[in-house]
Motif scaffolding. Structure first.
Motif, PDB file in Angstrom:
ATOM      1  N   ASP A  88       0.643  -1.113   0.153  1.00 38.33           N
ATOM      2  CA  ASP A  88      -0.111   0.050  -0.058  1.00 38.33           C
ATOM      3  C   ASP A  88       0.952   1.106  -0.053  1.00 38.33           C
ATOM      4  O   ASP A  88       1.494   1.603   0.993  1.00 38.33           O
ATOM      5  CB  ASP A  88      -0.982  -0.056   1.185  1.00 38.33           C
ATOM      6  N   GLY A  89       0.858   1.854  -1.186  1.00 30.87           N
ATOM      7  CA  GLY A  89       1.737   3.150  -1.266  1.00 30.87           C
ATOM      8  C   GLY A  89       0.994   4.408  -0.850  1.00 30.87           C
ATOM      9  O   GLY A  89       1.398   5.379  -1.021  1.00 30.87           O
ATOM     10  N   ARG A  94       4.501   7.308   5.700  1.00 30.88           N
ATOM     11  CA  ARG A  94       5.268   6.170   5.833  1.00 30.88           C
ATOM     12  C   ARG A  94       6.287   6.104   4.603  1.00 30.88           C
ATOM     13  O   ARG A  94       6.185   7.006   3.777  1.00 30.88           O
ATOM     14  CB  ARG A  94       4.521   4.932   5.394  1.00 30.88           C
ATOM     15  N   ARG A  95       7.540   5.738   5.077  1.00 29.66           N
ATOM     16  CA  ARG A  95       8.745   5.712   3.928  1.00 29.66           C
ATOM     17  C   ARG A  95       8.436   5.487   2.643  1.00 29.66           C
ATOM     18  O   ARG A  95       8.987   5.883   1.768  1.00 29.66           O
ATOM     19  CB  ARG A  95       9.680   5.047   4.672  1.00 29.66           C
ATOM     20  N   GLY A  96       7.575   4.604   2.401  1.00 29.81           N
ATOM     21  CA  GLY A  96       7.230   3.961   1.188  1.00 29.81           C
ATOM     22  C   GLY A  96       6.051   4.788   0.456  1.00 29.81           C
ATOM     23  O   GLY A  96       5.645   4.235  -0.647  1.00 29.81           O
ATOM     24  N   THR A  97       5.752   5.759   0.881  1.00 26.97           N
ATOM     25  CA  THR A  97       4.234   6.519   0.679  1.00 26.97           C
ATOM     26  C   THR A  97       4.571   7.532  -0.558  1.00 26.97           C
ATOM     27  O   THR A  97       5.427   8.202  -0.386  1.00 26.97           O
ATOM     28  CB  THR A  97       3.571   6.986   1.666  1.00 26.97           C
ATOM     29  N   MET A  98       3.801   7.538  -1.460  1.00 24.90           N
ATOM     30  CA  MET A  98       3.937   8.447  -2.604  1.00 24.90           C
ATOM     31  C   MET A  98       2.637   8.584  -3.303  1.00 24.90           C
ATOM     32  O   MET A  98       1.773   7.863  -3.181  1.00 24.90           O
ATOM     33  CB  MET A  98       4.817   7.922  -3.773  1.00 24.90           C
ATOM     34  N   ARG A  99       2.449   9.724  -3.550  1.00 22.58           N
ATOM     35  CA  ARG A  99       0.992  10.248  -4.353  1.00 22.58           C
ATOM     36  C   ARG A  99       1.236   9.374  -5.739  1.00 22.58           C
ATOM     37  O   ARG A  99      -0.033   8.890  -6.116  1.00 22.58           O
ATOM     38  CB  ARG A  99       1.017  11.941  -4.674  1.00 22.58           C
ATOM     39  N   THR A 105       2.088   6.971 -12.170  1.00 24.68           N
ATOM     40  CA  THR A 105       1.065   6.406 -11.884  1.00 24.68           C
ATOM     41  C   THR A 105       0.592   6.595 -10.615  1.00 24.68           C
ATOM     42  O   THR A 105       1.437   6.446  -9.807  1.00 24.68           O
ATOM     43  CB  THR A 105       1.400   4.953 -12.259  1.00 24.68           C
ATOM     44  N   PRO A 106      -0.572   6.768 -10.286  1.00 25.50           N
ATOM     45  CA  PRO A 106      -1.020   6.838  -8.942  1.00 25.50           C
ATOM     46  C   PRO A 106      -0.881   5.452  -8.240  1.00 25.50           C
ATOM     47  O   PRO A 106      -1.018   4.468  -8.721  1.00 25.50           O
ATOM     48  CB  PRO A 106      -2.627   7.102  -8.989  1.00 25.50           C
ATOM     49  N   THR A 107      -0.333   5.741  -6.965  1.00 29.71           N
ATOM     50  CA  THR A 107      -0.124   4.375  -6.126  1.00 29.71           C
ATOM     51  C   THR A 107      -1.446   4.108  -5.763  1.00 29.71           C
ATOM     52  O   THR A 107      -2.408   4.666  -5.645  1.00 29.71           O
ATOM     53  CB  THR A 107       0.818   4.874  -4.775  1.00 29.71           C
ATOM     54  N   THR A 136       0.231  -1.321 -11.235  1.00 31.02           N
ATOM     55  CA  THR A 136      -0.282  -0.997  -9.955  1.00 31.02           C
ATOM     56  C   THR A 136       0.391  -0.007  -9.154  1.00 31.02           C
ATOM     57  O   THR A 136       0.169   0.262  -7.989  1.00 31.02           O
ATOM     58  CB  THR A 136      -0.057  -2.319  -9.046  1.00 31.02           C
ATOM     59  N   GLY A 137       1.096   1.082  -9.921  1.00 32.12           N
ATOM     60  CA  GLY A 137       1.823   2.143  -9.262  1.00 32.12           C
ATOM     61  C   GLY A 137       2.922   1.750  -8.479  1.00 32.12           C
ATOM     62  O   GLY A 137       3.471   2.381  -7.550  1.00 32.12           O
ATOM     63  N   ASN A 138       3.739   0.888  -8.697  1.00 33.69           N
ATOM     64  CA  ASN A 138       5.004   0.305  -8.271  1.00 33.69           C
ATOM     65  C   ASN A 138       6.317   0.696  -8.973  1.00 33.69           C
ATOM     66  O   ASN A 138       7.260  -0.210  -8.883  1.00 33.69           O
ATOM     67  CB  ASN A 138       4.887  -1.224  -7.869  1.00 33.69           C
TER      68      ASN A 138
END
Length: 273
Positions: A88-89, A94-99, A105-107, A136-138
């Motif tokens: 879940d981005g 969180r450190r792995g979070t991005m818009r 691509t939206p996370t 998938t936004g990855n």
């Protein structure tokens, strides 16, 4: 990204005391027993084992190359029916979070495993187009100097049905891996070796003595299938994760307390009898 507001939900004094307490406890720790035994892995940072030994195997570049043990297994059972795993981005702060990922691509919140069934892989645009899928936004990269590739964001095993205390009391003789350190993983197959920086003997359902020198040795997908208890105490790591799949990427990991009934422990003492 996060700045000094990281300390809003973290007590730096408590973190220092925890690290110092671990160091002091390990000074008098006995050598870890070796052999196959039940292992309980602590919540939070313990999720790094799933990240390394299973999560990478679900990244689409390994899937499309046929280099992953999870290739072609969507819809198949890969864990117990009370196990759900998520990347879940979108989790705030969180450190792995991005818009958006590094391809624009939206996370997303991607359910990788639901009730033990493999549901989805993690896709970037390149691998998704190769297979007629949707990203998938990855798609992530270390910097503009690097090519994007499928990477995890905030990846964790979701909460399960078991009381964490019940998980400990269910073990007659085994190991509690309270804190994990560094490890080595063969990504395609998921074979791993992880150091336990703070471990405790479990005897008759109680934590008794601290042990040092323990390592966990196994295969990620096989360990996932073996898990027979998952706690209700889901926690994410305190915010220090960095993944090094050829490029550096900020990530977060997590899990509840989990029990593996038969896992190989490397140590320097005699096996538990």
């Amino acid at each position: 990204q996060i700045g000094l507001e990281f300390l809003d939900n973290q007590d730096p004094i408590a973190m220092i005391e925890d690290a110092a307490g671990t160091a002091v406890r390990m000074l008098d720790a006995r050598p870890s027993p070796a052999g196959e035994m039940p292992v309980v892995i602590n919540n939070g940072w313990g999720g790094v084992l799933f990240h390394e030994a299973c999560g990478h195997c679900m990244e689409a570049d390994f899937i499309t190359k046929g280099a992953s043990v999870y290739a072609g297994l969507v819809g198949e059972r890969v864990g117990p029916d009370f196990l759900t795993a998520i990347d879940d981005g979108t989790i705030p702060k969180r450190r792995g979070t991005m818009r958006f990922d590094d391809e624009g691509t939206p996370t997303n919140c991607t359910v990788l495993i639901e009730n033990g069934i493999l549901k989805e892989y993690m896709w970037d645009l390149t691998e998704a187009r190769r297979k007629g899928r949707t990203s998938t936004g990855n798609g992530r990269r270390q910097s503009f100097r690097h090519m994007p590739m499928p990477r995890m964001t905030n990846t964790y095993i979701d909460a399960g049905p078991h009381d964490p205390e019940e998980i400990i009391t269910s073990v007659k003789q085994g190991l509690f891996a309270k804190k994990l350190g560094g490890g080595q993983v063969e990504i395609g197959r998921g074979d791993y070796v992880f150091a336990v920086t703070e471990g405790w003997l479990i005897e008759d359902g109680r934590l008794t003595e601290p042990v040092q020198g323990a390592t966990l040795v196994g295969n990620g997908p096989e360990t996932l299938r073996q898990i027979d208890m998952i706690g209700t105490d889901l926690a994410l790591d305190p915010g220090r994760g960095m993944c090094g799949k050829m490029q550096g990427a900020r990530i977060s990991v997590g899990q509840p307390t989990v029990r593996v009934p038969n896992l190989t422990v490397g140590g320097t003492d005699r096996p538990i009898t």
